[in-house]
Structures are given as C-alpha cells and as structure tokens.
Design an enzyme around this catalytic site. Structure first.
Site, PDB file in Angstrom:
ATOM      1  N   ASP A 162       0.783  -1.237   0.000  1.00 19.57           N
ATOM      2  CA  ASP A 162       0.000   0.000   0.000  1.00 19.57           C
ATOM      3  C   ASP A 162       0.812   1.282   0.000  1.00 19.57           C
ATOM      4  OD1 ASP A 162      -2.640  -1.039   0.170  1.00 19.57           O
ATOM      5  OD2 ASP A 162      -2.206  -1.662   2.213  1.00 19.57           O
TER       6      ASP A 162
HETATM    7  O1  IFM Z   1      -1.281  -5.741   1.165  1.00 21.86           O
HETATM    8  C1  IFM Z   1      -1.479  -4.944   2.286  1.00 21.86           C
HETATM    9  C2  IFM Z   1      -2.791  -5.348   2.889  1.00 21.86           C
HETATM   10  O2  IFM Z   1      -3.842  -5.160   1.986  1.00 21.86           O
HETATM   11  C3  IFM Z   1      -3.076  -4.587   4.152  1.00 21.86           C
HETATM   12  N1  IFM Z   1      -1.990  -4.692   5.066  1.00 21.86           N
HETATM   13  C4  IFM Z   1      -0.696  -4.324   4.535  1.00 21.86           C
HETATM   14  C5  IFM Z   1      -0.363  -5.098   3.280  1.00 21.86           C
HETATM   15  C6  IFM Z   1       0.994  -4.643   2.718  1.00 21.86           C
HETATM   16  O3  IFM Z   1       1.070  -3.274   2.495  1.00 21.86           O
END
Ligand code: IFM
Length: 790
Positions: free
Chosen positions: A479
């Site tokens: 993210d």
């Molecule tokens: O891929 C994400 C997930 O959707 C939410 N927690 C963090 C992960 C890595 O950034």
C-alpha cells in the site's frame, strides 16, 4: 522465556503468567455476534459491524494496557477483600494469586485461586444466538463458610464506534438505560442513526440480582478505575439508571459457600429487548445443562471446521499450527477481514477487496459454500471496466450504497486476486457452475463470473506503462509505495502473469480455445516486458517510479532489493529458471534473518516523497524493512517450486509463531497466531518483536504455503496433486484430508531422503502413473501411498 504453553489435547493456548508483554487475545463468535477478549478479560463485543454495531467499549492503545472488558469480581463479605477472576483489573500480587487463562477454539476460560477460593469464568458465544455467555464457577476450598458478593461489570459502547471516539456532544445524550424489575434484566437501548436500531440486555440467568448499576460513572466513581469500583467498595451497587451518559451493566449477586461447596452463575450479555429476547434467553440459560449444550455446539462447530485437514509431520510445531491455530486464524481473517482487533479499532469496517480475496485460500477446503458466497460478494464489488472497489461493506452494498472509487483510488492488484481466488475455489470443489453465474457489476451491467475474470485481465492489459509493465495506479499489494502518475509495478506485473496463467489453465480445461490463444499472447508479451525491464543482474527490480527511476535496484540510493519481486518472479511461474534461482539466492544473501526475510534492504532512512509513505517508517518497522510475514509466505512457495526443500522449510520455521513461544519476551505478541510483521534487523532495539497480530494475510498464505507447497497437496481441476517439497531428513509424513466430500489418507514415504520428486503413487492398493490423482479414481474413503525418490 515463556508466558504459557500449547495444550494440544484440549486445543488451547494456556497462559500461566498474566503479565504478557502485549494483550494476547482470542476471537469468540462465528457469525453476527463477535467479541475479542484478552488474557486479562479486556476487549470489546460487536454485532454485525465493529463500526456501527459496537456493543461494548474499549479504550484502544491506552494505559493501563487494555481496558475495559468483561469483569467478574469476588468480594469476601467478612474481610471486605475483593479481587477479579481474571488477574486484571484488580491485579492482586501474583505470589498470592494463581492466574491461568485458556484461549480455546471459540471460548476463553479464566481460572484463579486466591485465599482458598477457586474460581473460573468461561466466556463464549453460541453459534446461532447473538449473545455472550459468562459461566462463573466458585468453589470454597477452605475449612470455613464463606459469604461473597459477586459483582459483574461491562461498559457499553454507544453503537456507532466512530462517533463514540470523536464527538461526545451528541453521543453522550442518547442512551436510555432501564431495569426490567420483574425479570431482573438490565435494558440498554439507544436511539442513533445506526442501521441496526440496537437494543441490548444483561442479566444473571440463574441467581437473584441483589443490586445493579447502569451508569458507569456511578458504579466506578469519577476518581476510581475498573480496579477499585466505588460500588464494590460500598458493598452494593447504587441502582443508577443512565438516561444519557456512559451506560454500563453492573450487577451484584450474593452467594454463600460451605467448605468444599461449589456454585455456578450464568450471566448473559446479548442483543435484543430486555422484555422479550432477554426474558427468553434468561429462561433458556437458567439451567446449566442448556449452557453446556450450547458450549458443546461451539466445540462441535470448530471440530467440524478444523478436521477437514490434519497432518502428522516430523515437526510438532508445524502440526500444532497447521492442525489448530493457523486454521483457526484463517477463519478469523475470513470472518472479520481487517476490521476488528486491538489494533484495527473498527473504523475501517467491511472487506478489503485484496485481503478478502486472499483470505478465502485458507478456508476453502473447510467451508466451500461460505467461500462461494464471499466470492459472489467480491465480484459484486468489481466494476464493469474490470477493476475493483478497494474496500467495501457488503451490509451497505446490499442496500444499494455503492462506494464507487474515484480513478485515483484504483489499485493495480485488487481485481487480479479474483484470478487466484475463483480458480482456487473451483479446484477445491470441482464446482465449475460458478463460472456461469451472472453477477452484477458495482457500477452497471452484469456478466458471468467467467466474463468478470476476463474483464479483470482486460483492465490490467489496458493499464500498462512505458515499459509494458502494469501501472502501479493508487498502489499495489504494498500500500505505501508510491507508484502513481505513470509508475510501474514489477510485482503487479508478476501477479498479472500468474493471473493470466491461471486463466489460461482454466480456459484450456473447459475448452475455451479462443481465450486460451488470446491470453497466451498477452502472457508472452508480459513475459517479454518482465525479461527486458525487470532483471537487474542479481535480482528483479521492484518497479519504476513516475520519474522513470528504478525502484529496488543496484542503482537505487536507498533500498536496493525488495522481497516480493524475487519471490513472485518464481511463484508467478515467469522465472522458474536460473534467474529465479539467482533472485532467490539474493533473498538468502541480503534479506534472510533468523526471524524471517526483511521486506526490503537496506531500510529507507530518509523520507523520499517520490517513493512514498514506506519511507516514513523508521528502519525495521512495518513496510520499511520489517519481516513482513505475509510476504515471507511467498518465499516458502518460491523455494518449494524451485525444489529447495531445506530452504522452504527453514523459511517456514523462521517466522512460525509457535517457534517464538520460548522467546516470548522478545517476540512479545501471541505465539499462537501470525502477526503482520516482526521488527527487522535494522531497527536499533527491537529486532524480533512482532506487531499487529491476528488480522493478516499471513494466515491464509502460511497455510497455503505449508500444505500445498511444502506438503505439496494441491487441488487441481481434475483432482488432487501430491508434490511435496520437504527437508530431505524427513522420513515422510501423513495427511488426512477431505476433498470434494471424500476422505483421503495420504501417506508419504521418503526412503531415499530427497527433498522433491515422486516415484510411485498407489491409490487404494493400485499403482497409478501420475502424481495427479483424478477425482474419478476416488472412493468415499481412500488410502494414497506416495513414495518419494529420484
Ligand atoms: O497488502 C497490504 C494489505 O492489503 C493490508 N496490510 C498491509 C499489506 C501490505 O502493504
């Protein structure tokens, strides 16, 4: 140092020292009513939605560590001494107070012994009723008669948890507490703009309530805390009725115990009207038999879910995790996505598209019907152009409230996870009919599930950048990397490669030859771009920033190598070759530690606006060079696909929670479930410390990696493949598994001590030529013998 141990027989984690470094929690409840409870009885309950249906209050990230919760206090009438059955909130000195907490599957039990009084509090949520049951047992182990007051306490939340945290000028004037005198039931209602119009009740089902309070500030007193409530000091509740203010449910029950005598009490906290549901449930649970019956149903529920897969390997901890805790965590993430924990305060309700698509992988063998429903929900959150809503709330979607994301909130990976999730469901169940089901898009129109999948592929095809790699858009799986404004993601491109391959296999299997041809061309083109623009000499770059600069390259000023673009080069199937091997060797060289692989290296030290929020975390935390457990699961898969069983297993063991039990003072989080991340090696102080337990994609992928790639038991459209990749020292292993309603007992023998390779497969006494066992060969019960060798 440990704070407890695994009781494999009872399928419990037993906490013997309540002073755990963080709250070690459990999730109770399986459908609409859920509660989260710590080893010190703190936590909160919610109904349907942790955001809008918050039943009890919790003060997140606070001091003392976690409060409030569900407390049962005992007060000796003679000495005026009082304590709580859970060690907190009263917190008697531990040299005089024996405290045990048992987190089990769907229940938590607190046991204590203090001044010859043995007591326990068992909390659970029935499988099909919106309430929690507190079963209290108290035994007088002394030689004299004892008289007690038993006080209970929980603080209600004002349903809308966001308002309850943000703005008290309205919310404090909405509750209307009451007391149903005839039935002795606390009545809690509130008029808010929540869709649930909620009401709740609290009562003692089998004993007379002597006194009660419904106003927190009266029961506790303004300068006290849950450790020393005013009412308990007073010896009696004050009968307060909160009309506005801070509602609570506090009761006092009196008991007398002769030496050796034991008493039980049943308290109920539930959703509904005190004069209707409260009354009905009180009648039902007045007898201990009905409580026990309800509890058995909970145990059966979990037995039924977990017993679809059971392994017996040479590693006890692996067995423990795969047979019990990993599966239990998978069900929790499937149920609650990333919405409710002690970290996720419940404000981000609903389902993350990417997260929930992945969460199905760890439960599809166990609850295929529920997975099918979830897939349809997810497909309804896909837009006709092919991309998906990053986050959505099925409860409001079904009321027609679609939160269509603006273009800058389109992620490059969300929709592609459908190409992992839907094939996984079909391979497990053989239910191809899902492909023909017509599902509406979130914006307009509808299409078959098969066409939904094609649209997802088309969207990514139409959103490639300068190098022919997928545009990063709002972000990819990670993210907080900034790939906006023309940045390209190697990882999303690798996911796309995998998605295309999954689709091609499916289309081939069902005879859609035109589609096979078309998407093979797409895949060839993607492979060409990956070959030409992502190989960096020793590893694969993570992508291209909007400026055209490489991300995660030898040329990068900070963070030269990222984990995902190595593991997915192999896992995607694009580089099952020397480049893939070299990339994974670089993982070993630069990223591996004794607690798992760090996500990137070296850590970002300075904030770089162009690279994004990842650079705002200090080195070793979260996405900046922590051991991000979710990403570590793909390393296991990549190594297994390369046939390197020692590495695959070593990586699996490195972040296995059960392996951290004896170093719990360093690891700090629950050793029975995965955490989101373990602090990385570049953090100055906390290398090895885990954070954000429970709601992480690690659960589903760790289960998948271990069962499908190390043990190698992988569903296929036509049946089941057995292709283990294990440490060569293993003599073999056994798995019992239900597959498409049939029982399989798989016995793998490894006489030549290889890591990979199947020499012989015998099913029900008959040898077959391949390690793909077609469904047609399966009886109701099957013994499958697999001999590994070269
Ligand atoms: O891929 C994400 C997930 O959707 C939410 N927690 C963090 C992960 C890595 O950034």
């Amino acid at each position: 140092m440990n704070f407890g141990y695994f009781d494999e027989q009872k399928r419990e984690y037993v906490i013997t020292n309540p002073k755990t470094p963080t709250s070690w929690v459990n999730y109770l409840g399986t459908s609409d009513y859920c509660l989260i409870i710590s080893n010190n009885a703190s936590g909160y309950s919610f109904y349907k939605s942790p955001k809008l249906g918050r039943v009890t209050r919790f003060r997140f990230n606070s001091i003392p560590m976690d409060r409030p919760g569900r407390y049962v206090y005992l007060k000796d009438e003679k000495t005026n001494d009082f304590w709580s059955i859970s060690w907190q909130p009263v917190g008697k000195p531990l040299d005089k107070f024996l405290s045990i907490c048992r987190h089990g599957l769907g229940y938590t039990i607190f046991e204590s012994k203090y001044n010859s009084i043995i007591s326990s509090l068992k909390i659970f949520v029935p499988v099909d009723k919106p309430l929690e049951i507190w079963e209290v047992k108290i035994k007088n182990d002394s030689n004299e008669k004892k008289e007690f007051s038993v006080f209970t306490y929980t603080e209600f939340c004002l349903w809308n948890s966001m308002l309850d945290m943000m703005d008290f000028q309205y919310i404090l004037y909405t509750c209307r507490m009451g007391y149903n005198k005839e039935d002795e039931i606390i009545d809690y209602s509130i008029k808010l703009w929540s869709p649930y119009e909620p009401k709740a009740f609290f009562t003692c089902a089998n004993k007379k309530i002597e006194s009660f309070d419904t106003d927190r500030d009266v029961f506790i007193g303004p300068y006290n805390s849950e450790s020393n409530p005013e009412a308990i000091k007073n010896g009696k509740c004050f009968g307060s009725i909160a009309i506005g203010g801070n509602p609570c449910a506090a009761t006092q029950v009196k008991i007398e115990l002769q030496p050796g005598q034991e008493e039980y009490l049943v308290f109920l906290l539930g959703i509904g009207n005190a004069y209707k549901e409260g009354r009905e449930y009180k009648k039902i649970f007045a007898s201990i038999d009905s409580v026990e019956k309800e509890f058995k149903k909970v145990q059966e529920y979990w037995k039924e879910r977990l017993n679809k897969f059971e392994c017996n390997t040479q590693d006890e901890k692996m067995n423990l995790m795969l047979n019990i805790w990993n599966q239990y965590q998978c069900h929790t993430t499937f149920n609650w996505s990333r919405s409710a924990s002690f970290i996720e305060a419940g404000g981000r309700d609903g389902l993350g598209f990417r997260d929930s698509s992945q969460d199905i992988l760890g439960v599809v063998h166990s609850i295929p019907q529920e997975v099918r429903r979830r897939l349809i929900e997810l497909l309804k959150a896909q837009l006709s152009e092919g991309y998906a809503m990053h986050h959505f709330q099925p409860l409001t979607m079904s009321q027609g409230k679609h939160n269509i994301p603006p273009r800058e909130r389109i992620y490059s990976d969300d929709h592609l996870w459908l190409l992992i999730a839907v094939p996984a469901y079909i391979k497990e169940t053989g239910d191809f009919s899902i492909l023909d089901e017509i599902v509406e898009y979130a914006d307009s129109g509808s299409a078959s599930v098969y066409d939904h999948l094609k649209q997802a592929l088309e969207f990514s095809w139409n959103n490639r950048g300068k190098h022919g790699l997928l545009l990063g858009l709002a972000a990819d799986w990670n993210d907080c990397i900034n790939l906006k404004d023309g940045g390209e993601s190697t990882w999303s491109t690798q996911l796309y490669y995998k998605a295309l391959s999954e689709f091609i296999d499916l289309a081939e299997y069902i005879g859609k030859t035109d589609d096979v041809e078309k998407y093979k061309k797409y895949r060839d083109e993607i492979k060409r771009a990956l070959e030409e623009f992502t190989w960096d000499g020793e590893w694969f770059v993570r992508g291209y920033l909007a400026s055209g600069k490489k991300l995660g390259s030898k040329e990068s000023e900070q963070s030269k190598i990222f984990l995902n673009s190595q593991s997915w080069a192999v896992f995607s199937g694009a580089f099952l070759d020397e480049k893939g091997k070299t990339a994974m060797d670089s993982v070993k060289k630069y990223l591996a530690t004794e607690h798992g692989c760090v996500k990137n290296w070296p850590a970002y030290v300075d904030y770089i606006i162009e690279v994004g929020a990842i650079t705002s975390f200090p080195p070793g935390l979260k996405e900046n060079a922590a051991i991000f457990c979710h990403a570590n699961t793909w390393v296991i898969i990549a190594e297994a696909l390369l046939g390197r069983g020692e590495y695959a297993f070593e990586y699996y063991m490195s972040f296995l929670p059960a392996n951290k039990n004896e170093i719990a003072e360093i690891y700090t989080a629950e050793p029975y479930v995965y955490s989101q991340f373990i602090t990385g090696k570049e953090h100055p102080y906390y290398f090895g410390r885990a954070r954000n337990p429970w709601l992480t994609g690690t659960a589903t992928w760790a289960f998948t990696a271990a069962t499908q790639y190390i043990l190698g038991i992988r569903p296929h459209y036509n049946g089941i493949i057995i292709d283990p990749c294990i440490p060569s020292s293993w003599d073999g292993f056994e798995v019992k598994r239900i597959f498409r309603g049939k029982k399989l007992l798989i016995k793998v023998l490894n006489p030549e001590h290889v890591s990979k390779g199947v020499k012989k497969v015998i099913i029900n006494g008959k040898e077959i030529k391949s390690n793909l066992i077609s469904e047609a060969l399966l009886d109701e019960e099957n013994v499958i013998e697999v001999i590994m060798g070269l």
